[in-house]
Design an enzyme around this catalytic site. Structure first.
Site, PDB file in Angstrom:
ATOM      1  CB  CYS A  16      46.832   1.421  12.513  1.00 32.41           C
ATOM      2  SG  CYS A  16      46.973   0.378  13.919  1.00 32.41           S
TER       3      CYS A  16
HETATM    4  N1  SAJ Z   1      46.671  -2.688   2.407  1.00 28.68           N
HETATM    5  C1  SAJ Z   1      46.558  -2.562   1.030  1.00 28.68           C
HETATM    6  N2  SAJ Z   1      47.688  -2.597   0.279  1.00 28.68           N
HETATM    7  C2  SAJ Z   1      48.931  -2.736   0.854  1.00 28.68           C
HETATM    8  C3  SAJ Z   1      49.023  -2.846   2.255  1.00 28.68           C
HETATM    9  C4  SAJ Z   1      47.886  -2.822   3.017  1.00 28.68           C
HETATM   10  O1  SAJ Z   1      45.454  -2.441   0.494  1.00 28.68           O
HETATM   11  O2  SAJ Z   1      49.918  -2.760   0.116  1.00 28.68           O
HETATM   12  C5  SAJ Z   1      45.459  -2.613   3.225  1.00 28.68           C
HETATM   13  C6  SAJ Z   1      45.236  -3.841   4.067  1.00 28.68           C
HETATM   14  O3  SAJ Z   1      44.478  -4.795   3.365  1.00 28.68           O
HETATM   15  C7  SAJ Z   1      44.451  -3.269   5.246  1.00 28.68           C
HETATM   16  C8  SAJ Z   1      45.011  -1.869   5.387  1.00 28.68           C
HETATM   17  O4  SAJ Z   1      45.624  -1.549   4.130  1.00 28.68           O
HETATM   18  O5  SAJ Z   1      43.084  -3.209   4.946  1.00 28.68           O
HETATM   19  C9  SAJ Z   1      46.044  -1.742   6.503  1.00 28.68           C
HETATM   20  O6  SAJ Z   1      46.973  -2.757   6.284  1.00 28.68           O
HETATM   21  P1  SAJ Z   1      48.419  -2.791   7.055  1.00 28.68           P
HETATM   22  O7  SAJ Z   1      49.228  -3.829   6.377  1.00 28.68           O
HETATM   23  O8  SAJ Z   1      48.958  -1.437   7.150  1.00 28.68           O
HETATM   24  O9  SAJ Z   1      48.057  -3.407   8.446  1.00 28.68           O
HETATM   25  P2  SAJ Z   1      47.680  -2.744   9.812  1.00 28.68           P
HETATM   26  O10 SAJ Z   1      46.518  -1.832   9.741  1.00 28.68           O
HETATM   27  O11 SAJ Z   1      47.611  -3.873  10.765  1.00 28.68           O
HETATM   28  O12 SAJ Z   1      48.928  -1.807  10.117  1.00 28.68           O
HETATM   29  C10 SAJ Z   1      49.798  -2.166  11.146  1.00 28.68           C
HETATM   30  C11 SAJ Z   1      50.464  -0.876  11.534  1.00 28.68           C
HETATM   31  N3  SAJ Z   1      51.173  -1.065  12.767  1.00 28.68           N
HETATM   32  C12 SAJ Z   1      51.073  -0.115  13.713  1.00 28.68           C
HETATM   33  O13 SAJ Z   1      50.409   0.892  13.571  1.00 28.68           O
HETATM   34  C13 SAJ Z   1      51.814  -0.365  14.958  1.00 28.68           C
HETATM   35  C14 SAJ Z   1      51.440  -0.444  10.463  1.00 28.68           C
HETATM   36  O14 SAJ Z   1      52.257   0.648  10.953  1.00 28.68           O
HETATM   37  C15 SAJ Z   1      52.342  -1.562  10.084  1.00 28.68           C
HETATM   38  O15 SAJ Z   1      53.249  -1.110   9.079  1.00 28.68           O
HETATM   39  C16 SAJ Z   1      51.489  -2.680   9.533  1.00 28.68           C
HETATM   40  O16 SAJ Z   1      50.697  -3.139  10.644  1.00 28.68           O
HETATM   41  C17 SAJ Z   1      52.343  -3.816   9.001  1.00 28.68           C
HETATM   42  O17 SAJ Z   1      53.439  -3.517   8.468  1.00 28.68           O
HETATM   43  O18 SAJ Z   1      51.871  -4.950   9.061  1.00 28.68           O
END
Ligand code: SAJ
Length: 441
Positions: A275
């Site tokens: 995403c």
């Molecule tokens: N990450 C960081 N630092 C952060 C947060 C995330 O490096 O502070 C990295 C994670 O390790 C990962 C990537 O970013 O590699 C994405 O992480 P994510 O927490 O955004 O997880 P996702 O990709 O599963 O995002 C999903 C998304 N959901 C949908 O698209 C429906 C996102 O909108 C959500 O906000 C997120 O999950 C969530 O909140 O868990």
């Protein structure tokens, strides 16, 4: 009664037959929610393995228990097929197919196009269609509507009702589910939004109508671009703090004590998942079509994409400080999933880190309790070391690199056994602070 009124009536009394195109981590939970609320649901997916697994009463989606699949199937509320022809008998369709990027970095619309081509064969008066796949603003109007009306001659808002409603599924999350996560709904016309809102409100807790499909498409992109840009900002903060000799983790924790006007993000080895690294590029691609450069997205993408290289440069410097060349050093990478405590490796920065380490001549192994193997960029397959090999590998490694901070790891035991740890996630936090064996991002 008009076509719209008849369809609304069927949606309200749940005699309307539902079709879900694409039964993955978005479509399956959505199908289950509709079926649990009394609709008759048919999931359509061309992947015969998924259909066969489903027909055995087994769930292949981590958030949906097999018991639920078996129960709803036995109750005749939820079926699956690989045949699109069944759409001829369906009144309401949600399209939940992937929207990845091509190798060129441009949007890959092939899944939406092929699903819509199939649907166009069976579209009929009195059908409502909702696209859920994340895509660039304008997709519903510019791509879906022509494909569904030009041949059929049907009129949007009178014969058929077309909307966009962004999926907000976060696999593994238990507090916010498909049922209770507010659902934005944007219609091609007010009648479209009315019909789809009646439909989704019959199964989901909250539906949030907006004025157009574009508003809904853009809302989703704002949600995920917001995350991508803020992650890039703290990643750049890590680079600045390293140059300043300031602990970025302490700085972020201190800023996070502000009870308003701040939202905590943490730096890391890069941006993974299907995403966050991808969705914003759908927006920047569309803006390029309109001769506009989405500067924040381009800059954030550049910073996030560079993080694996930055991690490797920090490891190289740290080994150098220990009079060890990276070349020929034994390096153990801990965690390759794209984020902690999940089993998904898509777009994981770990894959880039490992490729860069090997390019520098390091002897690399990895361990991940949830990812037994993954495909490298070169197309090879890399396997995790076993549990039995784990602690000996930690002891033998010249450098242990924490890339994904799974909860399953015993970080104290790792700290005790390792010679040197590069911690890209602050996984060791307090136990590693001021320990000469630990260097943090
Ligand atoms: N990450 C960081 N630092 C952060 C947060 C995330 O490096 O502070 C990295 C994670 O390790 C990962 C990537 O970013 O590699 C994405 O992480 P994510 O927490 O955004 O997880 P996702 O990709 O599963 O995002 C999903 C998304 N959901 C949908 O698209 C429906 C996102 O909108 C959500 O906000 C997120 O999950 C969530 O909140 O868990």
């Amino acid at each position: 009664m008009s076509i719209k009124e008849i369809l609304i009536q069927k949606l309200q009394d749940k005699t309307a037959r539902i079709g879900i195109l694409g039964m993955g981590y978005v479509g399956m939970p959505l199908a289950v929610v509709f079926a649990e609320k009394g609709f008759n649901v048919l999931g359509i997916d061309p992947d015969l393995r998924k259909v066969d697994t489903f027909k055995q009463g087994i769930s292949y989606i981590q958030d949906v228990p097999s018991e639920t699949v078996a129960r709803l199937q036995q109750a005749g509320k939820l079926q699956m097929s690989a045949e699109f022809a069944a759409l001829a008998d369906v009144d309401a369709v949600s399209i939940c197919v992937p929207t990845p990027l091509r190798k060129t970095g441009d949007p890959d619309m092939s899944f939406i196009v092929s699903a819509t081509e199939q649907l166009a064969k069976y579209v009929h008066p009195g059908m409502v269609i909702v696209l859920e796949s994340t895509t660039y603003p304008g997709t519903t109007r510019e791509l879906m509507v022509p494909m569904l009306t030009e041949k059929s001659g049907l009129t949007v808002g009178e014969d058929i009702f077309i909307c966009f409603s962004p999926e907000r599924v976060d696999p593994g999350r238990e507090d916010w589910t498909t049922y209770n996560t507010p659902k934005v709904m944007g219609g091609m016309t007010a009648a479209c939004a009315e019909v789809a809102t009646v439909w989704y409100s019959g199964a989901l807790e909250t539906v949030v109508p907006v004025s157009s499909a574009e508003a809904a498409e853009m809302a989703k992109l704002l949600e995920n671009t917001f995350r991508m840009i803020n992650i890039a900002m703290v990643n750049e903060l890590a680079l600045m703090c390293e140059r300043l000799g300031v602990d970025v983790w302490e700085v972020i924790d201190a800023a996070a004590t502000k009870p308003f006007g701040f939202m905590k993000f943490t730096p890391g080895p890069g941006l993974g998942g299907h995403c966050i690294p991808i969705d914003p590029l759908y927006l920047s691609w569309k803006m390029k079509e309109l001769n506009y450069t989405a500067k924040f997205i381009e800059l954030a993408s550049e910073i996030n994409t560079n993080m694996p290289r930055y991690v490797v440069s920090r490891v190289l410097d740290a080994l150098n400080d220990r009079t060890k060349p990276l070349k020929g050093s034994k390096v153990l990478v801990l965690g390759v999933a794209y984020k902690p405590d999940i089993d998904d490796v898509r777009e994981s920065p770990a894959i880039d880190v490992i490729a860069l380490l090997e390019k520098k001549g390091a002897l690399v192994q990895y361990h991940d309790p949830r990812i037994s193997s993954f495909r490298t960029h070169e197309g090879g397959v890399m396997k995790s070391i076993s549990e039995a090999e784990f602690m000996p590998a930690v002891r033998a490694a010249d450098a242990v690199i924490v890339i994904t901070n799974h909860k399953a790891y015993d970080y104290q035991a790792i700290l005790d056994a390792a010679q040197f740890i590069f911690d890209s996630r602050n996984a060791l936090a307090k136990i590693g602070k001021n320990n000469p064996k630990v260097v943090r991002l």
